[in-house]
Design an enzyme around this catalytic site. Structure first.
Site, PDB file in Angstrom:
ATOM      1  N   HIS A   1      -7.704   2.100  -6.043  1.00 52.44           N
ATOM      2  CA  HIS A   1      -6.992   2.747  -6.927  1.00 52.44           C
ATOM      3  C   HIS A   1      -7.276   4.086  -7.212  1.00 52.44           C
ATOM      4  CE1 HIS A   1      -4.263   3.173 -10.569  1.00 52.44           C
ATOM      5  NE2 HIS A   1      -3.323   3.294  -9.767  1.00 52.44           N
TER       6      HIS A   1
ATOM      7  N   GLU B   1      -5.550   4.205  -2.270  1.00 52.53           N
ATOM      8  CA  GLU B   1      -4.517   4.615  -2.974  1.00 52.53           C
ATOM      9  C   GLU B   1      -4.624   6.103  -3.755  1.00 52.53           C
ATOM     10  OE1 GLU B   1      -1.264   5.053  -6.303  1.00 52.53           O
ATOM     11  OE2 GLU B   1      -3.426   5.071  -6.348  1.00 52.53           O
TER      12      GLU B   1
ATOM     13  N   ASP C   1      -2.668   9.502  -5.636  1.00 50.62           N
ATOM     14  CA  ASP C   1      -1.218  10.422  -6.174  1.00 50.62           C
ATOM     15  C   ASP C   1      -1.060  11.608  -5.524  1.00 50.62           C
ATOM     16  OD1 ASP C   1      -0.776   8.036  -7.909  1.00 50.62           O
ATOM     17  OD2 ASP C   1      -2.590   8.595  -8.863  1.00 50.62           O
TER      18      ASP C   1
ATOM     19  N   HIS D   1      -2.576  12.769 -10.639  1.00 56.88           N
ATOM     20  CA  HIS D   1      -1.762  11.710 -11.247  1.00 56.88           C
ATOM     21  C   HIS D   1      -0.609  12.336 -12.282  1.00 56.88           C
ATOM     22  CE1 HIS D   1      -0.606   8.236 -13.972  1.00 56.88           C
ATOM     23  NE2 HIS D   1      -0.655   7.673 -12.926  1.00 56.88           N
TER      24      HIS D   1
ATOM     25  N   GLU E   1       0.972   7.796  -2.864  1.00 59.02           N
ATOM     26  CA  GLU E   1       1.880   7.762  -3.680  1.00 59.02           C
ATOM     27  C   GLU E   1       2.543   9.148  -3.891  1.00 59.02           C
ATOM     28  OE1 GLU E   1       1.150   5.855  -7.615  1.00 59.02           O
ATOM     29  OE2 GLU E   1       3.061   6.564  -8.206  1.00 59.02           O
TER      30      GLU E   1
HETATM   31  O1  G3P Z   1       0.461   2.937  -6.405  1.00 57.93           O
HETATM   32  C1  G3P Z   1       0.240   1.991  -7.345  1.00 57.93           C
HETATM   33  C2  G3P Z   1      -0.138   2.592  -8.887  1.00 57.93           C
HETATM   34  O2  G3P Z   1      -1.052   3.626  -8.695  1.00 57.93           O
HETATM   35  C3  G3P Z   1       0.920   3.042  -9.628  1.00 57.93           C
HETATM   36  O3  G3P Z   1       0.541   3.458 -10.706  1.00 57.93           O
HETATM   37  O4  G3P Z   1       0.467   5.331 -12.263  1.00 57.93           O
HETATM   38  O5  G3P Z   1      -1.517   4.242 -11.447  1.00 57.93           O
HETATM   39  O6  G3P Z   1       0.123   6.066 -10.231  1.00 57.93           O
HETATM   40  P1  G3P Z   1      -0.079   4.718 -11.281  1.00 57.93           P
HETATM   41 MG    MG Z   2      -0.848   5.603  -8.097  1.00 60.96          MG
END
Ligand code: G3P
Ligand code: MG
Length: 262
Positions: free
Chosen positions: A33, A60, A62, A75, A134
């Site tokens: 993450h 993953e 952002d 993020h 994302e």
């Molecule tokens: O993509 C999964 C997760 O990253 C979504 O929430 O706020 O951590 O980007 P966030």
């Molecule tokens: Mg995310």
């Protein structure tokens, strides 16, 4: 690539589920993450390397636009939490963002700027890895951010298993569907009680990407019966990861691949 390896790669790219053709997303059970947020600065090159160092090969991240339209990893809508800068990302040009330190949360580590998506896709490909991008647009830039991400993917990605584009923003997913229908899309939701499968299918999405706290493992079989792989975030407890994966979840997205993998 050797000719036989190339043939196997292209054959394994298409699989079937209940008679339907499906793209092989190459999703492993453990996805890092924001790189490996619990181990290293989120959404940075060192964070991705930390994930890879734990044996993770799928991350993953952002993606957001700078003021002048460069896709970077970030993020938040502002620079304040994760960098030594301040102010809105959408109002700051890349040349300035590039001078900032995105490793602020880990003061013992060398400073590093927020990376561009181009740099990140090159790093991921250098280890033969996969990525869930994302799309995290600043308000009003939902389509523009999706279009810019797609441009970067088209220009940079060379591996047969494609990046998974996900978003909480319907407008971004619609833009991806319109501009790049061949790229797989993940429906992100943190809305309890929503009909996630119906929403995902209405956008032609390929995966369901849900916050695990909305679910119990008992709900997993019903969700994956839809044919949509299920990715759960952000799972940092090994026993929770084990329970959801045993119930049939496709992958968990974790800040701590070191303990969740153990
Ligand atoms: O993509 C999964 C997760 O990253 C979504 O929430 O706020 O951590 O980007 P966030
Ligand atoms: Mg995310």
């Amino acid at each position: 690539m050797h000719a036989m390896a190339s043939l196997v790669a292209s054959l394994s790219y298409i699989m079937t589920f209940r008679g339907r053709l499906m793209v092989d997303l190459g999703l492993p059970p453990i996805i890092g993450h924001r790189g490996a947020r619990g181990l290293a600065p989120e959404n940075t090159l060192s964070g991705l390397k930390a994930a890879f160092g734990q044996g993770v090969r799928y991350v993953e991240i952002d993606a957001k636009l700078t003021q002048d339209g460069v896709v970077i990893l970030m993020h938040d809508e502002t620079l304040d939490r994760t960098t030594n800068g301040s102010g809105a990302v959408a109002e700051t040009p890349y040349a300035l963002i590039h001078t900032l330190n995105a490793a602020k949360a880990f003061p013992d580590l060398a400073p590093e700027p927020p990376p561009t998506l181009v740099e990140v896709l090159e790093l991921v490909q250098s280890v033969g890895g996969g990525i869930n991008i994302e799309i995290k647009p600043c308000p009003g830039r939902e389509r523009e951010t999706a279009a810019a991400v797609i441009d970067v993917v088209r220009a940079t990605w060379r591996q047969p298993i494609l990046p998974l584009l996900s978003s909480f923003q319907r407008a971004s997913l619609e833009a991806c569907r319109d501009l790049a229908p061949d790229l797989p899309r993940g429906y992100l939701s943190e809305i309890e009680g929503e009909d996630w499968v119906a929403e995902a299918k209405s956008l032609g999405c390929t995966t369901l990407n849900l916050g695990w706290k909305m679910l119990t493992p008992a709900q997993v079989p019903g969700l994956i019966a839809s044919g949509l792989p299920l990715l759960l975030w952000t799972v940092n407890e090994p026993e929770v990861a084990r329970a959801f994966l045993a119930a049939g979840a496709t992958a968990i997205i974790t800040d701590r691949p070191d303990i969740v993998c153990a």
